[in-house]
Design an enzyme around this catalytic site. Sequence first.
Site, PDB file in Angstrom:
ATOM      1  N   GLU A 162      46.478  47.050  56.035  1.00 12.82           N
ATOM      2  CA  GLU A 162      48.248  47.675  55.026  1.00 12.82           C
ATOM      3  C   GLU A 162      49.442  47.074  55.447  1.00 12.82           C
ATOM      4  OE1 GLU A 162      47.118  50.418  52.055  1.00 12.82           O
ATOM      5  OE2 GLU A 162      45.313  49.154  51.833  1.00 12.82           O
ATOM      6  N   GLU A 333      38.414  47.208  51.459  1.00  9.01           N
ATOM      7  CA  GLU A 333      38.293  48.519  51.352  1.00  9.01           C
ATOM      8  C   GLU A 333      37.965  48.420  49.437  1.00  9.01           C
ATOM      9  OE1 GLU A 333      41.478  50.847  52.607  1.00  9.01           O
ATOM     10  OE2 GLU A 333      41.502  50.084  54.400  1.00  9.01           O
ATOM     11  N   TRP A 341      45.617  59.360  46.261  1.00  6.18           N
ATOM     12  CA  TRP A 341      47.290  59.086  47.018  1.00  6.18           C
ATOM     13  C   TRP A 341      48.094  59.016  45.475  1.00  6.18           C
ATOM     14  CZ3 TRP A 341      47.149  54.553  44.839  1.00  6.18           C
ATOM     15  CH2 TRP A 341      46.026  53.781  44.999  1.00  6.18           C
ATOM     16  N   GLN A 382      41.240  64.542  51.590  1.00  5.86           N
ATOM     17  CA  GLN A 382      40.214  64.965  51.799  1.00  5.86           C
ATOM     18  C   GLN A 382      39.510  65.091  49.988  1.00  5.86           C
ATOM     19  OE1 GLN A 382      40.879  69.003  52.474  1.00  5.86           O
ATOM     20  NE2 GLN A 382      41.712  69.132  54.780  1.00  5.86           N
TER      21      GLN A 382
HETATM   22  C1  GAL Z   1      44.428  52.411  51.864  1.00 10.17           C
HETATM   23  C2  GAL Z   1      43.890  52.349  53.590  1.00 10.17           C
HETATM   24  C3  GAL Z   1      43.013  53.927  54.024  1.00 10.17           C
HETATM   25  C4  GAL Z   1      42.516  54.725  52.943  1.00 10.17           C
HETATM   26  C5  GAL Z   1      42.699  54.310  51.623  1.00 10.17           C
HETATM   27  C6  GAL Z   1      42.424  55.562  50.696  1.00 10.17           C
HETATM   28  O1  GAL Z   1      45.667  52.250  50.759  1.00 10.17           O
HETATM   29  O2  GAL Z   1      43.991  50.206  53.808  1.00 10.17           O
HETATM   30  O3  GAL Z   1      43.466  53.282  55.161  1.00 10.17           O
HETATM   31  O4  GAL Z   1      43.696  55.593  53.116  1.00 10.17           O
HETATM   32  O5  GAL Z   1      44.049  53.813  50.974  1.00 10.17           O
HETATM   33  O6  GAL Z   1      42.392  55.097  49.442  1.00 10.17           O
END
Ligand code: GAL
Length: 672
Positions: A162, A333, A341, A382
């Site tokens: 990323e 992903e 986040w 987590q």
């Molecule tokens: C993405 C990242 C991953 C993981 C994921 C969590 O931005 O590439 O490593 O942190 O978010 O949602």
Amino acid sequence: MHKPLTRQNRFDAAREDAGMLELGVCYYPEQWPREKWDEDARRMVELGLAWVRIGEFAWSHIEPQPGTFQWEWMDEAIEVLGCAGLKVILGTPTAAPPKWLVDRYPDILPVDARGVVRKFGARRHYCFSSRRYRVEAARITEAMVRRYGDNPFVHAWQTDNEYGDHDTIHSYSDEAKLAFREWLAARYGTIEGMNHAWGTQFWSMHYNSFDEVDLPNNLVEEPTPTHLVDYYRFSSDQVKSFNKAQVDIIRRHSPGRPVTHNFMNQNTDFDHYEVGEDIDIASWDVYPMGGLINGRLSAEEKARYLRVGDPDQTAFNHDIYRAVGRGRVWVMEQQPGPVNWAAHNQSPADGMVRLWTWLAYAHGVDMVSYFRWRQAPFAQEQFHAGLLLPNSEVDQGYLEVAQVAEEMARLPQGERRGKAEVAIVLDYESRFATRALPQGQGYAASAIALDWYSAIARLGVDVDVIGQHSDLSGYKLVVAPDLVIPDADFIARLKASGAKALFGPRSGSKTRDMHIPADLPPGPLADLIDFRVTRVESLPEYHSEAVLYGNISHAVTGWRELIRTNETVLATFEGEHRQGGAAIIGNDHTRYVGTLPRGEFLGRLMGDTLRWAGVESLSDLGDLRLARRGNLRFAFNYGNAPASVPASATAEFLVGGRDLAPVDVAIWTETR
Ligand code: GAL
């Protein structure tokens, strides 16, 4: 060298070549005891997964001390996964340099816009311009690729992780400053060339040599926009060359295996087409829940779509990255449940993981990999779901993946996403331009482009994303919501292509030097449609202007232009200020919009534009979305009420049916 491998991977490229959907998962063997690996691998295969991505944050496990490598665990992990029947995607570990490296060479750390060093303790703590980091990144990449380049279980590579995450494209380090000066010298040749482009006769900003130039942060007032846009271009080029260096090493020692990078939701901090040119497959990371929270919709709409996400944002990104990957796109992903986040992290509605997977496939994605296999009970993520709970019990996402794997078997082979009739232009340099000179608080070109895309998608029409370099043949309609810096060549090709074109405000408003075009905006666009923009204004949200379009008055806010033209006026501004001014103008092949229509107004405008271009469309689909991949037709219900799928009476349903429940997917073919 890695130890001799006994069994060959039982998968081959045939499945991908057949246009079938493949599934995968992100896995971190270094985070789990060795005893779990065999069972994990077995369960992945049992679930129907074909791919597993590993390694992208493993540097300190591979090289715990300078020059001391411990490969055995990775040899074994690859062997276990590969022997179970999985194809491994190996990530180069450069997104997370180890502590010893940072301590040894502190100048690899990035510096933020305030001039503060961003420290070790998370990830992406490197500056793209650090010469030392480039040497180190090449060293670890080469060590890894030499070891696994011909490993029969390693089927693909991912560079880094990323680019752009956590705002890491722009670094204000001394290393960046030196590299920027060199970049400027190469771009302009002479300092006078740069002075001219930057307009340094203004405010006594003249430079005598490139060595005097600094980065555009921490100034008393804003820098000249050309200084900023050049810094954005430079930063973009740094990403391209950083990535390319890894790709070259991979190609040398692991020929024939595709290289990808996992991009992010609508990131425009660097020119993705440029990076895409050097890789084989573009992949991107799909987190629609966070995307909704951080996205363009109003609070009311966010509440409405809270657990399903923005109905168009994910589809738009699939289309963007299909363009970046020149037709080849993966999801590296896919969110499997709540994440950790965003400002708030809601749980997706049950069924969304399945819906997102089919949405990806419908938009041309050939492989969807979920992040992550098992939720981690430690460290930063987590609260981030996995397919499994921390204790290895299956979670909701797992069940939905199992359903997709079962449904996949019902679909015919060989279906590929075809070319759409409508293209939307995404130009990264134009994004740099509006970022440098927004001219109004909250002006967000990304949100405007998504609004335009969404207005077309709501009418059941597939869209391709294109850049100014793209082949225009076959398009009936090209829409360009924010093409601030058009190339004369693109305009000429567009004219020759015979496609109808619709341009949004600010199109053609700057030259590549970030000046107002000599004969006023729209610069080269005037070749397509004859008008001049003599004034622009940005407007606060609490004020709206009325636009009369086809006898209906619509409120607009944000942006209004004063247009002088002899072309046909299709909509006018009403109200006290400059009553009767042109808001939309057009001729036989080109239309221009001098404001920001939204909602119903934008929907009407797009409906009319599609009809004008001879593109077949449906009436507003509400919360239903459609897509087509070869002969397969897809419908997705983002609403909270059942919807009826617009399939013909003789349609043959392969998944779902004519009546579509909320969060459900239908897949069918029409009799040919
Ligand atoms: C993405 C990242 C991953 C993981 C994921 C969590 O931005 O590439 O490593 O942190 O978010 O949602």
